[in-house]
Design a protein around this motif. Structure first.
Motif, PDB file in Angstrom:
ATOM      1  N   LEU A   1       2.530  -5.354  10.022  1.00  0.00           N
ATOM      2  CA  LEU A   1       2.098  -6.217   8.918  1.00  0.00           C
ATOM      3  C   LEU A   1       2.819  -5.854   7.632  1.00  0.00           C
ATOM      4  O   LEU A   1       3.228  -6.722   6.865  1.00  0.00           O
ATOM      5  CB  LEU A   1       0.579  -6.103   8.724  1.00  0.00           C
ATOM      6  CG  LEU A   1      -0.271  -6.805   9.788  1.00  0.00           C
ATOM      7  CD1 LEU A   1      -1.725  -6.380   9.659  1.00  0.00           C
ATOM      8  CD2 LEU A   1      -0.147  -8.319   9.655  1.00  0.00           C
ATOM      9  N   GLU A   2       2.952  -4.549   7.414  1.00  0.00           N
ATOM     10  CA  GLU A   2       3.645  -4.081   6.223  1.00  0.00           C
ATOM     11  C   GLU A   2       5.058  -4.654   6.178  1.00  0.00           C
ATOM     12  O   GLU A   2       5.539  -5.114   5.136  1.00  0.00           O
ATOM     13  CB  GLU A   2       3.691  -2.541   6.248  1.00  0.00           C
ATOM     14  CG  GLU A   2       3.966  -1.892   4.911  1.00  0.00           C
ATOM     15  CD  GLU A   2       2.928  -2.277   3.864  1.00  0.00           C
ATOM     16  OE1 GLU A   2       3.349  -2.823   2.825  1.00  0.00           O
ATOM     17  OE2 GLU A   2       1.703  -2.072   4.105  1.00  0.00           O
ATOM     18  N   LYS A   3       5.690  -4.657   7.343  1.00  0.00           N
ATOM     19  CA  LYS A   3       7.072  -5.108   7.446  1.00  0.00           C
ATOM     20  C   LYS A   3       7.203  -6.607   7.145  1.00  0.00           C
ATOM     21  O   LYS A   3       8.039  -7.023   6.342  1.00  0.00           O
ATOM     22  CB  LYS A   3       7.585  -4.797   8.848  1.00  0.00           C
ATOM     23  CG  LYS A   3       9.103  -4.817   8.969  1.00  0.00           C
ATOM     24  CD  LYS A   3       9.501  -4.279  10.336  1.00  0.00           C
ATOM     25  CE  LYS A   3      10.809  -4.894  10.808  1.00  0.00           C
ATOM     26  NZ  LYS A   3      11.018  -4.674  12.241  1.00  0.00           N
ATOM     27  N   VAL A   4       6.363  -7.429   7.758  1.00  0.00           N
ATOM     28  CA  VAL A   4       6.467  -8.865   7.502  1.00  0.00           C
ATOM     29  C   VAL A   4       6.035  -9.194   6.077  1.00  0.00           C
ATOM     30  O   VAL A   4       6.518 -10.158   5.491  1.00  0.00           O
ATOM     31  CB  VAL A   4       5.664  -9.731   8.515  1.00  0.00           C
ATOM     32  CG1 VAL A   4       6.199  -9.546   9.917  1.00  0.00           C
ATOM     33  CG2 VAL A   4       4.199  -9.465   8.431  1.00  0.00           C
ATOM     34  N   LYS A   5       5.136  -8.393   5.528  1.00  0.00           N
ATOM     35  CA  LYS A   5       4.728  -8.620   4.139  1.00  0.00           C
ATOM     36  C   LYS A   5       5.935  -8.502   3.209  1.00  0.00           C
ATOM     37  O   LYS A   5       6.123  -9.314   2.297  1.00  0.00           O
ATOM     38  CB  LYS A   5       3.655  -7.601   3.739  1.00  0.00           C
ATOM     39  CG  LYS A   5       3.010  -7.895   2.391  1.00  0.00           C
ATOM     40  CD  LYS A   5       1.978  -6.829   2.015  1.00  0.00           C
ATOM     41  CE  LYS A   5       1.362  -7.122   0.656  1.00  0.00           C
ATOM     42  NZ  LYS A   5       0.384  -6.099   0.261  1.00  0.00           N
ATOM     43  N   GLU A   6       6.738  -7.489   3.471  1.00  0.00           N
ATOM     44  CA  GLU A   6       7.956  -7.316   2.670  1.00  0.00           C
ATOM     45  C   GLU A   6       8.885  -8.520   2.801  1.00  0.00           C
ATOM     46  O   GLU A   6       9.560  -8.913   1.855  1.00  0.00           O
ATOM     47  CB  GLU A   6       8.704  -6.053   3.100  1.00  0.00           C
ATOM     48  CG  GLU A   6       8.063  -4.771   2.572  1.00  0.00           C
ATOM     49  CD  GLU A   6       8.537  -3.543   3.338  1.00  0.00           C
ATOM     50  OE1 GLU A   6       9.626  -3.605   3.945  1.00  0.00           O
ATOM     51  OE2 GLU A   6       7.794  -2.535   3.354  1.00  0.00           O
TER      52      GLU A   6
END
Lengths: 352, 352, 352, 352
Positions: free
Chosen positions: D192-197
């Motif tokens: 999730l952190e990755k796609v948020k970026e």
């Protein structure tokens, strides 16, 4: 299922109690694009609101309608419309002395039998206060109808056995009892004054007339327009009977007298009251409604308490002497809700 | 939505036309375990069936009820029950001369306005024949009620302005008009004989009485027991008015007269007609129904054809002189359906 | 309430039992003027009827649909349409040895727990035979849709884990399993042949595609088009799952992958399966349905009798090896009923 | 009819808009005597409320539930219960730049096609904010269920393709994503952190498990428990698929594998997911739901404006990265509402 909703397409659900936070209604199925704002409610709510005449309960409510949903920029959106009316003057203390007694003519006895309890503080859901939510919903129904040129007018034709003999609807605003016969209106007021002194109450008859209704409203068999109107008006607290057109009088006529002749210009007479085989025929729809006398009276009556012990009761609260004329906007509202619902239903089935 | 269903839990849907293959009903929501067989229908169907008296239409139908589903080994299973009654004597030819004319007092005009056509062959869905399906459904409702000791009895209290003055229900079987006052019953028959000779028709008043109804039936606000009874009886073709208990008479009483005093033994009087605030109070439920005169008469009447051209019509088919007493089992059936529905609804909500 | 009706405006009620007189449906709310005759049912009923392939039950029914009401001169009238299909080959004797045993994977256990009895003669209401009535109702829904250019096509995409890889719908008629990939269709047949020898059964996946659906069908919040489609297909006996568009696969995509770009010519992709926020978007609607293997198998299984005693059961009756392809017309019918209902609902609310 | 109500006996109607005065629900048909006060809502509402994690929208609402009717002295009365949640942080200005553009994957396009307008200020009725009213209604349903020992628990089994491999429900409180596999929960957070970026979003799968459900809930044919559960969960915005028990996996099993053997102690396996022939069998009910990725993303996408002109859109508002876990209490609420409704329906029909 639980009895708080009315209508199939234009569907009204009322909620709230006489002595709770307030009462309201959700109106689901109102088409988008109907103009509606807070001010639309003012005049109509005032007609139902207590305090209009000397024969009303002294309870004071300003009955401001708040729109909680379904309206954007003074226009309905197609989403459910919620209206809410706060309770203000809800004195439940005055009910304390009679809190264990069943008031004759009221729902205390039957609610106790059904639910094992009853709301002694002014009857909760079975209080006439619930009808304020109906009036608010009826105003929205009326907006749909007036766009189609349909007009719904209720008036008093009888109080305490005194009957109106003339029917000039332009006179309604001059009668505090909303009676089209101003001479009889005065007699009715005198009769009310007299029973008020006795601590007693009176009933009467209200007629509701629908003008401009197009032919074709009503569905076959069980959802006949007159059947739904009957349910609608009989669901109002004090109503004990209803008739359409000649009604009970039709039962005393011959077929050749009661049939309305059809001419190229329309019907010659209107014994049918605007409805044939459950469907509107384009003529005025005429509904007459019997309203019982207010059961809350200042005269001592025989009753029992919850345990069945015999007792005496005097319901000395703040009550009307008669349900008329405050019941008129409620009956009009119910008629409007039925017509708006059937108007939408009819347009659906006939447009394929 | 389309108007052919009635009831929320005990739900009756009727189908079929006067001059089609037959008429029937699906009854959904009947609990399992109710004894039911073909013979149960025989006696009750006979009461509605034409041919019982000299004042009936000469159309002959044996009205045998066939059970198509929902019953196994003479017991309901909980599945939908379907009953079907074949049409036999459906002569549509006799309607040919009037096939383009609107019969006054009938639904021809309104159905034409609504649907763009009407069924000239005896009115299709708006024929009184549809009520045979209601009677069949009412028999099943009655089975549920009789298990609870509830009895529903209809009788004639007025025909052509002649009113019954005594109310001895044991006499009903001795009156061909199902009138409890045998002396008045004879007068009514004479009046019918007279209008029959004139080719005319008469209306009247039917009273339906419910004995043994437990308190607590009916739901608050819109689904009051009296509201649903009103819709039920007003959905029967010729009915133009209805009242509960003292009804329109209550509108002329004072509160102190109309309130029913409560004693440890029950109510002293029954002005309420067994219903308070929309909920049964345990007393007899009393409903009175205004029945208009049969609109089909042998006297020439003014009308128009479908194109609006003025015309004369004489409806010389096979018709009743009065809808009474054949309408009585239909009204009883509707009352039973309402009560069975509310009985099941009440047991659900109160048992949590 | 009792679960035998579906739809709000176009309302279908099915009735009848597997081993009773027959099964049928009442379709209420069909608009007048839809052409309909007995022959319309023939082809579609044949697709559901057992006997089409080697993998079907040997039970033989000709499934002739009789129209009991609602149609006059091969045209719907707006009155409720009743269709009835007589049972012929209903051998209940073959069930005798297992009449006290719960068949695993069937409703015997749950019906017994709910009603205190179950219909050992082929499952009564919970027999797949009930679906013949749905197919008949779906044909009428399809008539409404085809007038609007809407087409509903179901086909097999998977049986026993073998998946179709090509999707040429013109090939459907050449596959006895209604599979668009003829090569895989042969493999599926071989797999079915094999489990048939073992006395076992297989499940699979059916896709239903709606072509030509206009945008705007579906209502907000709870009556979303996909929600009603879900209820519709999940109400068919053997169905254990359903998905719209990319379905479970969408759960593994990023928003940037799953969103369908909008262009002046329409949507570039169809991950949504033709529905956005519960309302049709004009693209093909794509529904995939998981069908479990037929629970009736010739292999001995562990069970208990009604009293809870452990037992063994072999359900050696006349059964299908797989519910596919006979379930396809049933799923198509349910999709058609949902669409016809929402089509009528939409036209009503949007036309004010 | 207009889509804003759910349930037959326990009937929930939601109202209100994302950027209006607030949102609410009327719950009609709740039995009297259920303990209920304002505090009951606090904990559950907090789970749905934004702000619980780093992946939520920064919109802040305290979601205080006000009870407007139906409760007296902390106990339901049987009257309709109305709950209302005021909107606070409704910034509609941030929508201005995109007010004429259809957001891909949203309802803007379909609402515009249906109603001729759409609510650019955060979607009005089709905003996820509407679900706060469902959660409030679900809390009341849960009160009925917990009295019967029924428990409903939802949890995350998959996000962005990462699947939970262990199912220890005691661990749920330790996972910010409400995932029972804490190791996988960490992987999901990283994804999730990755796609948020990237300004993108993810979907996933939620499982809802019902423990302690008695056998017998669900009605035959169309109102099967699984059919109603399907409609319930598919009516929640982002849901694109659902399955019961083995679901799509059952389509790949043989009958001998998929049938759950019955023993005196109960079922040996639970491929059925607790439901047989549409009726609960007493085992755990297991529902799996596919949740699509949030359509509002910070990546430029292709779209058109209302007039069909091609355009680019970047939905830079305040949005979640994934609908999970905030959707979990909504799905639980819908399951509870279905169960409470069927619980009341079942008790009614089986008690005659």
């Amino acid at each position: 299922m639980a009895g708080n909703s009315f209508g199939e397409v234009f569907r009204v659900t009322t909620f709230g109690e006489s002595h709770g936070k307030g009462i309201g209604a959700v109106i689901d199925g109102c088409p988008p694009g109907v103009p509606l704002c807070r001010d639309d409610f003012e005049q109509e709510m005032a007609r139902r609101r207590p305090g209009g005449s000397a024969f009303d309960t002294p309870r004071r409510e300003d009955d401001k309608v708040e729109i909680l949903s379904g309206v954007f920029e003074d226009m309905t959106t197609g989403a459910p419309i919620t209206v809410f009316i706060k309770n203000k003057d809800a004195r439940s203390k005055s009910y304390d002395p009679i809190k264990n007694l069943f008031r004759p003519g009221h729902g205390d006895y039957t609610y106790f039998k059904k639910y094992g309890h009853f709301d002694y503080r002014g009857a909760g859901r079975y209080s006439a206060r619930e009808t304020a939510a109906r009036v608010a919903a009826g105003i929205i129904a009326g907006k749909i109808l007036s766009k189609e040129g349909v007009d719904v007018i209720g008036y008093t034709t009888e109080i305490g056995g005194i009957r109106a003999e003339s029917l000039d609807l332009t006179k309604l605003k001059d009668s505090p009892l909303c009676c089209p016969d101003l001479k009889k209106s005065v007699e009715m007021e005198q009769a009310l004054e007299k029973v008020k002194e006795q601590g007693d109450s009176l009933g009467g008859v209200v007629e509701v007339r629908v003008k401009g209704c197009p032919p074709g409203l009503g569905e076959p068999v069980f959802d006949k327009l007159d059947a739904d109107l009957a349910r609608a008006v009989m669901s109002v607290g004090a109503v004990k009977g209803m008739e359409i057109g000649s009604g009970f009088e039709a039962a005393r006529l011959k077929g050749s007298q009661n049939n309305d002749p059809i001419t190229p210009e329309g019907f010659n007479t209107n014994h049918a009251g605007g409805i044939l085989a459950g469907i509107s025929n384009g003529d005025d729809i005429i509904i007459r409604v019997a309203v019982k006398p207010i059961p809350s009276i200042g005269i001592e009556q025989e009753t029992t308490d919850r345990d069945g012990n015999p007792s005496k009761i005097t319901t000395s609260g703040r009550f009307d002497v008669t349900a008329i004329p405050r019941i008129i906007p409620v009956l009009e509202a119910m008629v409007k809700i039925v017509l708006a619902d059937h108007y939408l239903r009819n347009s659906m089935m006939s447009q394929f």
